[in-house]
Design a protein around this motif. Sequence first.
Motif, PDB file in Angstrom:
ATOM      1  N   MET A 370      54.355  26.400   8.553  1.00  0.00           N
ATOM      2  CA  MET A 370      55.789  24.809   8.361  1.00  0.00           C
ATOM      3  C   MET A 370      56.255  24.588   6.483  1.00  0.00           C
ATOM      4  N   ALA A 371      54.851  23.674   6.478  1.00  0.00           N
ATOM      5  CA  ALA A 371      54.521  22.972   5.420  1.00  0.00           C
ATOM      6  C   ALA A 371      55.097  24.322   3.957  1.00  0.00           C
ATOM      7  N   GLY A 372      54.324  25.722   3.698  1.00  0.00           N
ATOM      8  CA  GLY A 372      54.377  27.235   2.868  1.00  0.00           C
ATOM      9  C   GLY A 372      55.758  27.183   3.020  1.00  0.00           C
ATOM     10  N   GLY A 373      56.589  27.185   4.128  1.00  0.00           N
ATOM     11  CA  GLY A 373      57.868  27.276   3.644  1.00  0.00           C
ATOM     12  C   GLY A 373      58.688  26.418   2.898  1.00  0.00           C
ATOM     13  N   MET A 374      58.335  25.323   3.620  1.00  0.00           N
ATOM     14  CA  MET A 374      59.451  23.692   2.671  1.00  0.00           C
ATOM     15  C   MET A 374      59.068  24.142   1.589  1.00  0.00           C
ATOM     16  N   GLY A 375      58.227  23.924   1.222  1.00  0.00           N
ATOM     17  CA  GLY A 375      57.304  24.223  -0.213  1.00  0.00           C
ATOM     18  C   GLY A 375      58.017  25.468  -0.742  1.00  0.00           C
ATOM     19  N   GLY A 376      58.406  26.678  -0.549  1.00  0.00           N
ATOM     20  CA  GLY A 376      58.982  27.709  -0.814  1.00  0.00           C
ATOM     21  C   GLY A 376      60.765  26.672  -1.244  1.00  0.00           C
ATOM     22  N   ILE A 377      61.273  26.474   0.206  1.00  0.00           N
ATOM     23  CA  ILE A 377      62.474  25.654   0.033  1.00  0.00           C
ATOM     24  C   ILE A 377      62.784  25.035  -1.329  1.00  0.00           C
ATOM     25  N   LEU A 378      61.773  24.176  -1.968  1.00  0.00           N
ATOM     26  CA  LEU A 378      61.545  23.376  -2.839  1.00  0.00           C
ATOM     27  C   LEU A 378      61.690  24.076  -4.224  1.00  0.00           C
ATOM     28  N   LEU A 379      60.810  24.955  -3.933  1.00  0.00           N
ATOM     29  CA  LEU A 379      61.204  25.902  -5.265  1.00  0.00           C
ATOM     30  C   LEU A 379      62.386  26.489  -6.015  1.00  0.00           C
ATOM     31  N   THR A 380      62.876  27.132  -4.220  1.00  0.00           N
ATOM     32  CA  THR A 380      64.207  28.256  -4.591  1.00  0.00           C
ATOM     33  C   THR A 380      65.453  26.965  -5.409  1.00  0.00           C
ATOM     34  N   TRP A 381      65.407  25.637  -4.378  1.00  0.00           N
ATOM     35  CA  TRP A 381      66.201  25.228  -4.530  1.00  0.00           C
ATOM     36  C   TRP A 381      66.246  24.513  -6.147  1.00  0.00           C
ATOM     37  N   ALA A 382      65.159  23.752  -5.626  1.00  0.00           N
ATOM     38  CA  ALA A 382      64.463  22.794  -7.755  1.00  0.00           C
ATOM     39  C   ALA A 382      64.329  23.555  -8.991  1.00  0.00           C
ATOM     40  N   VAL A 383      64.483  25.098  -8.992  1.00  0.00           N
ATOM     41  CA  VAL A 383      64.131  26.712  -9.867  1.00  0.00           C
ATOM     42  C   VAL A 383      65.043  27.074  -9.628  1.00  0.00           C
ATOM     43  N   GLN A 384      64.267  28.061  -9.353  1.00  0.00           N
ATOM     44  CA  GLN A 384      65.009  28.932  -8.349  1.00  0.00           C
ATOM     45  C   GLN A 384      66.461  29.143  -8.655  1.00  0.00           C
ATOM     46  N   LYS A 385      67.373  28.149  -7.422  1.00  0.00           N
ATOM     47  CA  LYS A 385      68.585  28.724  -7.945  1.00  0.00           C
ATOM     48  C   LYS A 385      69.503  27.263  -9.149  1.00  0.00           C
ATOM     49  N   ASN A 386      68.867  26.220  -9.428  1.00  0.00           N
ATOM     50  CA  ASN A 386      69.587  25.668 -10.755  1.00  0.00           C
ATOM     51  C   ASN A 386      68.750  26.275 -11.711  1.00  0.00           C
ATOM     52  N   MET A 387      68.054  26.873 -11.971  1.00  0.00           N
ATOM     53  CA  MET A 387      67.272  26.874 -13.896  1.00  0.00           C
ATOM     54  C   MET A 387      67.828  28.103 -13.586  1.00  0.00           C
ATOM     55  N   PHE A 388      67.471  29.409 -12.605  1.00  0.00           N
ATOM     56  CA  PHE A 388      67.905  31.128 -12.699  1.00  0.00           C
ATOM     57  C   PHE A 388      69.545  30.555 -13.370  1.00  0.00           C
ATOM     58  N   VAL A 389      70.435  30.198 -12.497  1.00  0.00           N
ATOM     59  CA  VAL A 389      70.979  30.198 -12.673  1.00  0.00           C
ATOM     60  C   VAL A 389      72.235  29.487 -14.601  1.00  0.00           C
ATOM     61  N   TYR A 390      71.388  28.541 -14.783  1.00  0.00           N
ATOM     62  CA  TYR A 390      71.456  28.137 -15.611  1.00  0.00           C
ATOM     63  C   TYR A 390      71.070  29.022 -17.204  1.00  0.00           C
ATOM     64  N   TYR A 391      69.719  29.756 -17.073  1.00  0.00           N
ATOM     65  CA  TYR A 391      69.757  30.283 -17.797  1.00  0.00           C
ATOM     66  C   TYR A 391      70.341  32.062 -18.288  1.00  0.00           C
ATOM     67  N   ARG A 392      70.352  32.428 -16.865  1.00  0.00           N
ATOM     68  CA  ARG A 392      71.298  33.291 -17.030  1.00  0.00           C
ATOM     69  C   ARG A 392      72.635  33.738 -17.953  1.00  0.00           C
ATOM     70  N   GLU A 393      73.519  32.201 -17.173  1.00  0.00           N
ATOM     71  CA  GLU A 393      74.535  31.446 -18.155  1.00  0.00           C
ATOM     72  C   GLU A 393      74.727  31.649 -19.575  1.00  0.00           C
ATOM     73  N   LEU A 394      73.204  30.915 -19.598  1.00  0.00           N
ATOM     74  CA  LEU A 394      72.662  31.484 -20.993  1.00  0.00           C
ATOM     75  C   LEU A 394      72.286  32.433 -21.562  1.00  0.00           C
ATOM     76  N   GLY A 395      72.348  33.457 -20.803  1.00  0.00           N
ATOM     77  CA  GLY A 395      71.909  35.073 -21.353  1.00  0.00           C
ATOM     78  C   GLY A 395      70.956  34.794 -21.338  1.00  0.00           C
ATOM     79  N   GLN A 396      69.779  33.375 -20.886  1.00  0.00           N
ATOM     80  CA  GLN A 396      68.450  33.829 -21.637  1.00  0.00           C
ATOM     81  C   GLN A 396      67.517  33.846 -20.144  1.00  0.00           C
ATOM     82  N   ILE A 397      67.363  33.925 -19.214  1.00  0.00           N
ATOM     83  CA  ILE A 397      66.702  34.416 -18.074  1.00  0.00           C
ATOM     84  C   ILE A 397      65.460  34.726 -18.205  1.00  0.00           C
ATOM     85  N   GLU A 398      64.633  34.885 -19.590  1.00  0.00           N
ATOM     86  CA  GLU A 398      63.521  35.356 -19.920  1.00  0.00           C
ATOM     87  C   GLU A 398      63.481  33.769 -19.982  1.00  0.00           C
ATOM     88  N   THR A 399      63.723  33.187 -20.119  1.00  0.00           N
ATOM     89  CA  THR A 399      62.759  31.673 -20.706  1.00  0.00           C
ATOM     90  C   THR A 399      62.616  31.036 -19.048  1.00  0.00           C
TER      91      THR A 399
END
Length: 431
Positions: A370-399
């Motif tokens: 459960m702790a591992g899953g919660m860590g995965g949720i936090l990372l997905t929400w904070a990084v992949q859901k927000n950061m990935f969307v932001y940088y892909r819109e800028l055309g800088q997904i490599e960042t």
Amino acid sequence: MNNKIGNYRWTICALVFFATTVNYLDRQVISLLKSVLSTDLKWDDGDYANIEIAFKLFYSFGMLIAGRVVDKLGTKKGYAVATGLWSLAAVGHAFANSAFGFMIARAALGVTEAGNFPAAIKSTAEWFPKKERALATGIFNSGTNIGAIVAPLTVPLIAVYWGWQWAFILTGLIGFIWLVLWQLYYTSPQDSKKLSKAEFDYIHSDKEDQALEENTEKVPWIKLLGYRQTWAFAIGKFLTDPVWWFYLFWLPDFLQSEYKLTLMEMTIPVAVVYLISTIGSVGGGYLPMAFINRNWPAFKARKTSMFIFAMFVFPVVISQWAGSINMWLAVLVIGIAAAAHQAWSANIFTTVSDMFPKKATASVTGIGGMAGGMGGILLTWAVQKNMFVYYRELGQIETAYFIMFWICGAAYLLAWLIMHFLVPRMNKVEL
């Protein structure tokens, strides 16, 4: 020596390996079809992240419940119920036609797939002496890699020729084959007619196992949470499980985004990463066993091995630089990091059976899951859901991927340090 003792315990290990392979095969189908589903169902990275979060959220709480259920039902019945339900959930993806529909399907898959590792760890604790548990865990845990290898070699082909719906249906049905084999071959060591007395005695050769742990008293979660050993395992899983989730759900997208590969072109690089990681999964069990055979205490052997594996993960931070020279160098670096994760995983799971009696192993494994899953949720929400969307819109997904690889590289060393300070020496929990 093994010929004199007997080898039936490895038949059980093979069954657990098969179940884990099916578990990860069903889990990975969606990541391989992300580009197809994004086009057909009009998803963006945010929708995909929401679907991923739904899986992780229900997987996290499912792990907590699953450990208790497996302890209550017993290994044979608990494992069978979990596998049957997750196979139905996997097939159910074929009938989803929207992002919300996939969120429901992934939630069902998450809560049911959570039963695999608590049941697998409990099976290993029941069927193997302490010195062989890391090796047995490494072998069955390599099923995660085999599932991840089989998936890219089959799922795109099924999707191209028969449609993405059949990719979910056919992979989901494999679980029912395992159910038949499980019912035919699995019993507890005490009830097995295929187990010799020599092998039975060998399985229970650890001093603390001599009484066969006949006490079946259930241990409350609140009591388990009072031990530093529980928190060491849970924090280790919280920090490192999300890295594996990242590889599993985003590696195909990384290859397609950075190197412009098509659905069929990225199948071999993905399979190669998980082929390399299989070596780490099995090898991760050999290293601590070699230390133990040199008369090292089991816990010291485990922690030393985990530190070595954490160091092998760190070079993943240069994967994009290596890929700028040649894509296959990036594949190699990521593959080595994935192999080190699997070696780490085989050993962190085994610390549970090192530190806790068998009656609590599935429950503690569930808490850590459960702790591992919660860590995965936090990372997905904070990084992949927000950061990935932001940088892909800028055309800088490599960042975005650059940042993610640094997170991946640092996670294991941080986890090892925290676990070391929480449990600097081996203290077996008395319950």
